[in-house]
Design a protein around this motif. Sequence first.
Motif, PDB file in Angstrom:
ATOM      1  N   CYS A 366       0.881  -1.177   0.000  1.00 12.04           N
ATOM      2  CA  CYS A 366       0.000   0.000   0.000  1.00 12.04           C
ATOM      3  C   CYS A 366       0.914   1.221   0.000  1.00 12.04           C
ATOM      4  N   LEU A 367       1.336   1.634  -1.181  1.00  9.26           N
ATOM      5  CA  LEU A 367       2.321   2.694  -1.334  1.00  9.26           C
ATOM      6  C   LEU A 367       1.676   3.832  -2.115  1.00  9.26           C
ATOM      7  N   GLY A 368       1.503   4.990  -1.445  1.00 18.35           N
ATOM      8  CA  GLY A 368       0.716   6.084  -2.015  1.00 18.35           C
ATOM      9  C   GLY A 368       1.240   6.628  -3.326  1.00 18.35           C
ATOM     10  N   TYR A 369       2.421   7.252  -3.323  1.00 24.20           N
ATOM     11  CA  TYR A 369       3.006   7.848  -4.515  1.00 24.20           C
ATOM     12  C   TYR A 369       2.023   8.767  -5.239  1.00 24.20           C
ATOM     13  N   GLY A 370       2.022  10.034  -4.845  1.00 25.64           N
ATOM     14  CA  GLY A 370       1.161  11.008  -5.500  1.00 25.64           C
ATOM     15  C   GLY A 370       0.567  11.971  -4.490  1.00 25.64           C
ATOM     16  N   GLY A 371      -0.174  12.943  -4.998  1.00 28.51           N
ATOM     17  CA  GLY A 371      -0.697  13.997  -4.149  1.00 28.51           C
ATOM     18  C   GLY A 371      -1.914  13.631  -3.323  1.00 28.51           C
ATOM     19  N   ASN A 372      -2.520  12.481  -3.588  1.00 28.24           N
ATOM     20  CA  ASN A 372      -3.747  12.094  -2.889  1.00 28.24           C
ATOM     21  C   ASN A 372      -3.512  10.963  -1.902  1.00 28.24           C
ATOM     22  N   GLY A 373      -2.479  11.090  -1.079  1.00 28.46           N
ATOM     23  CA  GLY A 373      -2.050   9.993  -0.231  1.00 28.46           C
ATOM     24  C   GLY A 373      -3.122   9.422   0.672  1.00 28.46           C
ATOM     25  N   THR A 374      -3.906  10.272   1.324  1.00 33.14           N
ATOM     26  CA  THR A 374      -4.924   9.781   2.256  1.00 33.14           C
ATOM     27  C   THR A 374      -6.041   9.074   1.503  1.00 33.14           C
ATOM     28  N   VAL A 375      -6.455   9.634   0.383  1.00 37.86           N
ATOM     29  CA  VAL A 375      -7.467   8.989  -0.460  1.00 37.86           C
ATOM     30  C   VAL A 375      -6.957   7.640  -0.949  1.00 37.86           C
ATOM     31  N   TYR A 376      -5.700   7.607  -1.402  1.00 38.38           N
ATOM     32  CA  TYR A 376      -5.113   6.352  -1.875  1.00 38.38           C
ATOM     33  C   TYR A 376      -5.030   5.314  -0.751  1.00 38.38           C
ATOM     34  N   SER A 377      -4.789   5.773   0.461  1.00 44.21           N
ATOM     35  CA  SER A 377      -4.707   4.845   1.596  1.00 44.21           C
ATOM     36  C   SER A 377      -6.038   4.138   1.825  1.00 44.21           C
ATOM     37  N   MET A 378      -7.119   4.878   1.693  1.00 47.11           N
ATOM     38  CA  MET A 378      -8.436   4.258   1.854  1.00 47.11           C
ATOM     39  C   MET A 378      -8.725   3.301   0.700  1.00 47.11           C
ATOM     40  N   LEU A 379      -8.358   3.683  -0.517  1.00 48.89           N
ATOM     41  CA  LEU A 379      -8.495   2.765  -1.647  1.00 48.89           C
ATOM     42  C   LEU A 379      -7.700   1.492  -1.385  1.00 48.89           C
ATOM     43  N   ALA A 380      -6.455   1.659  -0.934  1.00 52.82           N
ATOM     44  CA  ALA A 380      -5.572   0.520  -0.698  1.00 52.82           C
ATOM     45  C   ALA A 380      -6.148  -0.438   0.325  1.00 52.82           C
ATOM     46  N   ALA A 381      -6.708   0.099   1.388  1.00 52.14           N
ATOM     47  CA  ALA A 381      -7.255  -0.752   2.444  1.00 52.14           C
ATOM     48  C   ALA A 381      -8.325  -1.684   1.899  1.00 52.14           C
ATOM     49  N   HIS A 382      -9.179  -1.180   1.042  1.00 52.80           N
ATOM     50  CA  HIS A 382     -10.267  -2.004   0.502  1.00 52.80           C
ATOM     51  C   HIS A 382      -9.795  -2.932  -0.609  1.00 52.80           C
ATOM     52  N   ILE A 383      -8.859  -2.474  -1.429  1.00 54.40           N
ATOM     53  CA  ILE A 383      -8.315  -3.344  -2.473  1.00 54.40           C
ATOM     54  C   ILE A 383      -7.612  -4.547  -1.847  1.00 54.40           C
ATOM     55  N   VAL A 384      -6.741  -4.283  -0.869  1.00 54.61           N
ATOM     56  CA  VAL A 384      -5.979  -5.365  -0.253  1.00 54.61           C
ATOM     57  C   VAL A 384      -6.874  -6.239   0.616  1.00 54.61           C
ATOM     58  N   ARG A 385      -7.826  -5.635   1.304  1.00 54.31           N
ATOM     59  CA  ARG A 385      -8.778  -6.438   2.078  1.00 54.31           C
ATOM     60  C   ARG A 385      -9.483  -7.444   1.168  1.00 54.31           C
ATOM     61  N   ASP A 386      -9.909  -6.997  -0.003  1.00 54.98           N
ATOM     62  CA  ASP A 386     -10.583  -7.895  -0.944  1.00 54.98           C
ATOM     63  C   ASP A 386      -9.650  -8.989  -1.448  1.00 54.98           C
ATOM     64  N   LEU A 387      -8.392  -8.644  -1.712  1.00 57.34           N
ATOM     65  CA  LEU A 387      -7.434  -9.650  -2.151  1.00 57.34           C
ATOM     66  C   LEU A 387      -7.217 -10.713  -1.075  1.00 57.34           C
TER      67      LEU A 387
END
Length: 409
Positions: A366-387
């Motif tokens: 879960c590596l943000g890379y970009g200006g929307n780090g907090t938004v990406y973190s929430m995306l990452a949590a759900h993507i990885v949870r599903d995986l």
Amino acid sequence: MKELYTGNLYWPETLDSAREFEPLRQHKKTQVAVIGGGISGTICASVFINSGLSVLMAERGQVSGGSTLANTGLLQFSNDIMLCDLIDQIGERDAKTFYRACRDAIHLIEQAAESLAADVGFRRRSSLFYASTEQHLPKLKKEYEALKACGFDVEYWPPEEIEKHFPFRKPGAIVTHGDAELNPFQFVIGLVNAAAQAGLEIYEQTDIVAHDTLPSGIHLLRTSDGYVIEAEHVVYAVGYEPEELRGKLIKAEMSRSFALVTGIQNSLQSWHKHFLVWETARPYLYMRTTHDGRVIVGGLDEHIEQPLQSGKQRLKRSEELHGKLKALFPELQAPIEYEWSATFGESCDNLPFIGADPAWKNVYYCLGYGGNGTVYSMLAAHIVRDLICGDKHPLTDIVKLDRKSLTNA
């Protein structure tokens, strides 16, 4: 430990104290081990524990002690790469899916913030994205049409409309509705406390120095103190590229940025509805207000990884940012009270790195890379949870580590 920021930070001053957690002092077994206790690790651990998984979070320093402290707390569904450009890059379907997911992630952050006992500064805001020059106007109008066609709540403001609401005039602007602001430090502390009550095991001052995998697929994480965590799944939420990837991320670039927080302003009446404000120029200037009447300003990005050490040179950058603020809002005279320089990362296709390691089963990043780090973190949590749970999130192929858009960029 890599230095992620230098300077005088604002967010720690907004909370009297934070709970401390003991280092790991025994061997442990868990379903999911999250490495990293910043905003990415904490959001991931919170989502995982609330999804019924057993979770352990290991942080080599203090929870929320890294890049989280330098986060300026703007939450926007628009990205560093415009929707119209992302459509050209990855196709209309995937680009719109990604942008809509960013919008939905803000709603998920709102839900998480509202579930906490304390007010963590989440406020819904609109954003003003203005054309820095006349030359940027055609692209801005193209972006407006792309956002509108995607179903976003947006307006296009000509110069007269901007001047009607703000004390400055620009060639044109997109107003996006559905964005937000947040105190990232208070948010992480609130999430950590709530997740701990829900059963999350949290260990600070716990440095993972080795990661091996048994033939059975169980992962063994060894700490610098010699203790071992046995985990079925391992999630690296360490901000930027960890040693385990050994340079596998394609063309990831590290840079540094600058930010300041002013003293409390006498009046913010000229700041229309506390909009988030940013521009089309690159690197771009961005700014927001705070609940206690301050202004946060950031920008002046430089392609240098290390944050600026010299206090004198940092102050020079801060004064430049402060000058840009006063050029837009002449009546804002409160001086600089906090200023810092921080490292941030960008991928060559302007998308985050989120998902499974292509060659290491049940290891995720879960590596943000970009200006929307907090938004990406929430995306990452759900993507990885599903995986982890054997499902596939709609964004999985768009942000995975071996996606096609990296090699094509």
